[in-house]
Design a protein around this motif. Sequence first.
Motif, PDB file in Angstrom:
ATOM      1  N   HIS A  53       0.834  -1.209   0.000  1.00  0.00           N
ATOM      2  CA  HIS A  53       0.000   0.000   0.000  1.00  0.00           C
ATOM      3  C   HIS A  53       0.866   1.255   0.000  1.00  0.00           C
ATOM      4  O   HIS A  53       0.530   2.244  -0.679  1.00  0.00           O
ATOM      5  N   TYR A  56       1.823   1.932  -3.437  1.00  0.00           N
ATOM      6  CA  TYR A  56       0.654   2.495  -4.136  1.00  0.00           C
ATOM      7  C   TYR A  56       0.535   3.989  -3.832  1.00  0.00           C
ATOM      8  O   TYR A  56       0.340   4.812  -4.730  1.00  0.00           O
ATOM      9  N   CYS A  57       0.668   4.355  -2.564  1.00  0.00           N
ATOM     10  CA  CYS A  57       0.587   5.769  -2.159  1.00  0.00           C
ATOM     11  C   CYS A  57       1.725   6.585  -2.776  1.00  0.00           C
ATOM     12  O   CYS A  57       1.520   7.731  -3.194  1.00  0.00           O
ATOM     13  N   LEU A 146       1.868  13.751   3.249  1.00  0.00           N
ATOM     14  CA  LEU A 146       2.617  12.510   3.037  1.00  0.00           C
ATOM     15  C   LEU A 146       3.273  12.038   4.325  1.00  0.00           C
ATOM     16  O   LEU A 146       3.279  10.837   4.621  1.00  0.00           O
ATOM     17  N   GLU A 149       0.419  10.511   6.291  1.00  0.00           N
ATOM     18  CA  GLU A 149      -0.036   9.238   5.735  1.00  0.00           C
ATOM     19  C   GLU A 149       0.955   8.107   6.034  1.00  0.00           C
ATOM     20  O   GLU A 149       0.572   7.040   6.505  1.00  0.00           O
TER      21      GLU A 149
END
Length: 197
Positions: A53, A56-57, A146, A149
Motif C-alpha cells: 500500500h 501504491y501511495c 505525506l 499518511e
Amino acid sequence: MYAPARHDEVTGLLNYIDVQLTAIRSALLGLTEEQARATPCRSALSVGGLVKHAAYCMRGALDRLTGDVTEQPLDAAAVALFTGSFTVGDDETVAATVEEFDRVRAELLATVAKTDPAGDSTAPPAPWHGIYDARPIHARYYLVHLVEEFARHAGHADILREQIDGVAVPALVLTLAGAPANDFFQPYEAAPGTLLA
C-alpha cells in the motif's frame, strides 16, 4: 529517527517522509513470507500489505507532485485498485513487493527533493472527507500530508509486527542501519532466508 539538524524546509520534509518509509519497510525484517501476509489484529492489515500500500501511495504522490491532478476517480475500478493495494495477492511475493517499494521510493524522494514547498498545487476532491471540489494549496500542504499518511502506516506496521513476534520496529530500523548495541538497544538477528535478512 530524523536526527536534529538545520536543514532547509524541503530537506526536513523529505527526511520525515523517508523515516516513515524506512519504518514501514523495516517491519519486514526477519519475517517469513507467511508471517508477512499474516493479519494478527482484527483488521485485514498485514505487514506485507502495508508495504504494498505504501508503494501504491508513493505512485499516487509522484502523479500529484509531477502533474496537475484535479480529479479523484471513484469508480469501481479505482476503488478495487485502492482496496487491493492493502493485500499481497496469491500471484505476488512479498519480496517482489519490496523491490517495487524500493524503486518507487527512490523516485519519490528524488522528486520531493526538487519540490518547492511554497509552490502552487491543487488538492483534488476528497469526498470521503466531505470535500467535493478541487482546491488550491501550496505543495507544503501535500508534503506534510505525506508525512501524516506514511506515519499512520508506520504505526500500523509496528503494531502488526509486535503482534506477530513481539519485536518493535524501532529496533529493526536500528538493526538495518547497522547501529551498535547499547544500553537501550540490542540488534535483531534475522534467521537466514527470511525477508530483508
